[in-house]
Design an enzyme around this catalytic site. Structure first.
Site, PDB file in Angstrom:
ATOM      1  N   VAL A 159       0.882  -1.211   0.041  1.00 24.40           N
ATOM      2  CA  VAL A 159      -0.082  -0.008  -0.147  1.00 24.40           C
ATOM      3  C   VAL A 159       0.796   1.041  -0.194  1.00 24.40           C
ATOM      4  O   VAL A 159       1.693   1.367   0.929  1.00 24.40           O
ATOM      5  CB  VAL A 159      -0.873   0.072   1.253  1.00 24.40           C
ATOM      6  CG1 VAL A 159      -1.409   1.546   1.529  1.00 24.40           C
ATOM      7  CG2 VAL A 159      -2.009  -1.204   1.132  1.00 24.40           C
ATOM      8  N   HIS A 167       1.208  -9.091  27.463  1.00 31.92           N
ATOM      9  CA  HIS A 167       1.404  -9.375  26.139  1.00 31.92           C
ATOM     10  C   HIS A 167       0.177  -8.801  25.162  1.00 31.92           C
ATOM     11  O   HIS A 167      -1.047  -9.455  25.631  1.00 31.92           O
ATOM     12  CB  HIS A 167       2.124 -10.668  25.846  1.00 31.92           C
ATOM     13  CG  HIS A 167       3.276 -10.942  26.289  1.00 31.92           C
ATOM     14  ND1 HIS A 167       4.511 -11.427  25.678  1.00 31.92           N
ATOM     15  CD2 HIS A 167       3.883 -10.319  27.686  1.00 31.92           C
ATOM     16  CE1 HIS A 167       5.400 -11.365  26.602  1.00 31.92           C
ATOM     17  NE2 HIS A 167       5.037 -11.025  27.887  1.00 31.92           N
ATOM     18  N   HIS A 214       6.319  -4.960  21.519  1.00 34.36           N
ATOM     19  CA  HIS A 214       4.856  -4.726  21.633  1.00 34.36           C
ATOM     20  C   HIS A 214       4.724  -3.204  21.401  1.00 34.36           C
ATOM     21  O   HIS A 214       4.116  -2.565  22.133  1.00 34.36           O
ATOM     22  CB  HIS A 214       4.293  -4.948  23.120  1.00 34.36           C
ATOM     23  CG  HIS A 214       4.500  -6.383  23.323  1.00 34.36           C
ATOM     24  ND1 HIS A 214       4.659  -6.716  24.896  1.00 34.36           N
ATOM     25  CD2 HIS A 214       4.615  -7.507  22.795  1.00 34.36           C
ATOM     26  CE1 HIS A 214       5.031  -8.130  24.847  1.00 34.36           C
ATOM     27  NE2 HIS A 214       4.760  -8.579  23.670  1.00 34.36           N
TER      28      HIS A 214
END
Length: 554
Positions: free
Chosen positions: A210, A534, A491
């Site tokens: 994209v 998490h 994360h």
């Protein structure tokens, strides 16, 4: 020259080329997850160096299913207090009760009862439904685990038999997104795309990158309408535009979503200015130990060819170490780990962070005094981790390592485009542990790890610290070690925060980008602050809720 074509109502973009066989063993085998890092399945993103730390490697999945192809597959949940904060900050309908509804919709409890009894776990079946994400336990228990759990008990940190529900303080074994029969990784692609790939109203375009979202003016003159998506074909210069009949859903992850928004003009004052894309991660550092060589560990699975071949033979019958992610967790509140808890709390409350809205800063400050909110995580993994101090394992010894991580950091970084070329990775500045609180938690984490390996249960199996090592003793020395070994738990989030606009939000509570009529973001970038868990299970729940929001809007 662009080509244009219309497709069916729902369109999924793989913003990455899919290389090789998706059935690579390094993807499907639990124990070999790091074997995908740095390969064609990884974007190989790296943060920019800052004044105190060098570049930090951040593996990101480059295949259908994104980072669920290369992560640790952990399915922990955060405490209910943290989810309820989302609504309190101005996001109606985003509460712990709502999250539990979508945890249940997305997950199935698939614990092996014998294994659950062995660990002493007591999961609540009412928290699970019949979703495609199976929540399973490791088939093999690491030899060091019993001594590790008993050492924590000696320090006054209890085993938590019900941590899967989100109230996760204490010690417990990780549950993973692994199929309990085939013992293969469950990804978002195998769970959601696989069963639906034959639907006529769904088309997935691979080898498509994209480049931007195409906008037009809304008919009422207020805001923008996403009219389509432009993408690059097969790494060439040729572009194609697909037109959107209803909505465009952006799910490119915390590092690529802000890049696509900026490439599309979002953030440009001439088009639509929004808050800067603030990035957060859990700052972390390694702590490495050797133990009695007679104990089984996962050392050498990727480097010892003979051992790997033996395990590959076992894996054919779904046995052996390759069936397992043996990861063990401890989540601790401030008084449980910090010898100077009040000093750390005072430091945090005195921080002036212009990047954090005062109301949210006040909430984070209040969590420092709560017994049910973790501020530190120690992940125990039964294998050697190389450091500058100890680049190679000890001959004749087995090893285990800790990842020491800050759960609610006050550091805030950013993700921005570095080029108008969409094939150029964005500039990632983590501002890693740029304040005395974050770095102080890591220092206290090292001290906790040292107390842990000196406790009788781990001392009895000859646990010995290798890194940071005995030469590093003072706080300043630990800080230097931390900065030399700066890492994260992979994360990243918060780069398109779901908050009211005046609080720095990029999307509203319906996940629509402010100033647009029909562009939504559905990925980890909407989570405004780090959670004490998490995030995989939370992201699945967000996606399930987003699906209902989209359906209700039409």
């Amino acid at each position: 020259m662009s080509r244009m074509r219309r497709t069916s109502e729902f369109l999924v973009f793989a913003i990455f080329p899919v290389h090789g066989s998706i059935r690579s063993l390094t993807i499907h085998s639990q124990a070999l997850y790091t074997g995908t890092w740095g390969t064609e399945y990884d974007w190989k993103t790296t943060s920019v160096p800052t004044e105190n730390v060098g570049p930090i490697y951040m593996p990101r999945g480059k295949a259908l299913g994104g980072s669920t192809n290369i992560n640790l597959m952990q399915l922990g949940r955060a405490p209910s207090t943290e989810y309820d904060a989302l609504e309190a900050w101005g996001n109606p309908g985003w509460t712990a009760t709502e999250f539990n509804k979508y945890f249940k919709k997305s997950q199935t409890l698939a614990y092996n009862e014998t294994k659950a009894d062995e660990f002493g776990l007591k999961p609540n079946p009412a928290l699970y439904g019949s979703g495609p994400i199976l929540n399973t336990l490791p088939k093999i228990t690491a030899d060091v685990y019993p001594a590790w759990a008993e050492a924590y008990k000696e320090l006054g940190v209890p085993f938590n038999p019900t941590a899967d529900g989100g109230e996760n303080l204490g010690v417990w074994p990780g549950a993973s997104a692994i199929h309990n029969e085939t013992v293969t990784r469950i990804t978002s692609a195998t769970a959601y795309y696989g069963p639906n790939k034959g639907k006529r109203n769904l088309k997935v375009i691979t080898s498509a990158h994209v480049s931007r979202i195409v906008f037009g003016k809304a008919r009422d003159g207020k805001g923008l309408i996403a009219t389509g998506v432009e993408y690059i074909v097969d790494g060439t210069n040729a572009t194609t535009v697909v037109h959107a009949k209803k909505e465009v859903i952006l799910s490119a992850g915390s590092l690529m979503t802000p890049q696509i928004l900026e490439l599309s003009g979002i953030g440009d004052p001439k088009i639509l200015i929004l808050s800067s894309s603030r990035a957060e991660d859990h700052p972390s550092i390694p702590f490495v130990c050797e133990v009695d060589g007679s104990l089984e560990s996962f050392d050498g699975l990727l480097t010892d060819k003979e051992r790997l071949q033996r395990e590959l033979n076992l894996y054919e019958s779904r046995e052996g170490l390759l069936t397992t992610v043996a990861i063990y967790f401890s989540f601790l509140n401030l008084p449980q780990f910090a010898e100077e808890a009040e000093k750390l709390r005072s430091i945090a409350q005195g921080l002036e962070k212009k990047e954090i809205h005062p109301e949210i800063k006040g909430t984070l400050d209040s969590w420092l005094g709560r017994d049910d909110i973790s501020q530190l995580e120690l992940i125990m993994i039964p294998f050697f981790v190389a450091t500058l101090v100890t680049p190679t394992p000890s001959p004749g010894k087995s090893h285990f390592s800790f990842t020491i991580a800050v759960m609610h950091p006050f550091s805030r970084g950013s993700v921005h485009i570095s080029s108008t070329n969409p094939l150029t990775l964005p500039t990632i500045n983590l501002s890693w542990a740029d304040n005395d609180y974050d770095i102080g938690v890591l220092v206290e984490g090292v001290k906790l790890a040292r107390r842990l390996i000196q406790a009788k249960p781990l001392a009895a199996i000859q646990a010995k610290e290798l890194a940071p090592g005995p030469s590093i003793q003072t706080d300043d020395q630990i800080v230097d070690y931390a900065r030399q070994h700066a890492g994260t738990t992979f994360h990243p989030l918060g780069t398109a925060a779901m908050l009211p606009r005046e609080k720095g939000g990029v999307v509203d509570h319906n996940l629509r980008v402010y100033g647009t009529k029909n562009l939504r973001v559905v990925d980890a970038s909407i989570i405004p602050v780090q959670i004490g868990a998490h995030p995989t299970a939370t992201i699945y729940a967000i996606a399930e809720k987003a699906a209902d929001l989209i359906k209700s809007g039409h």
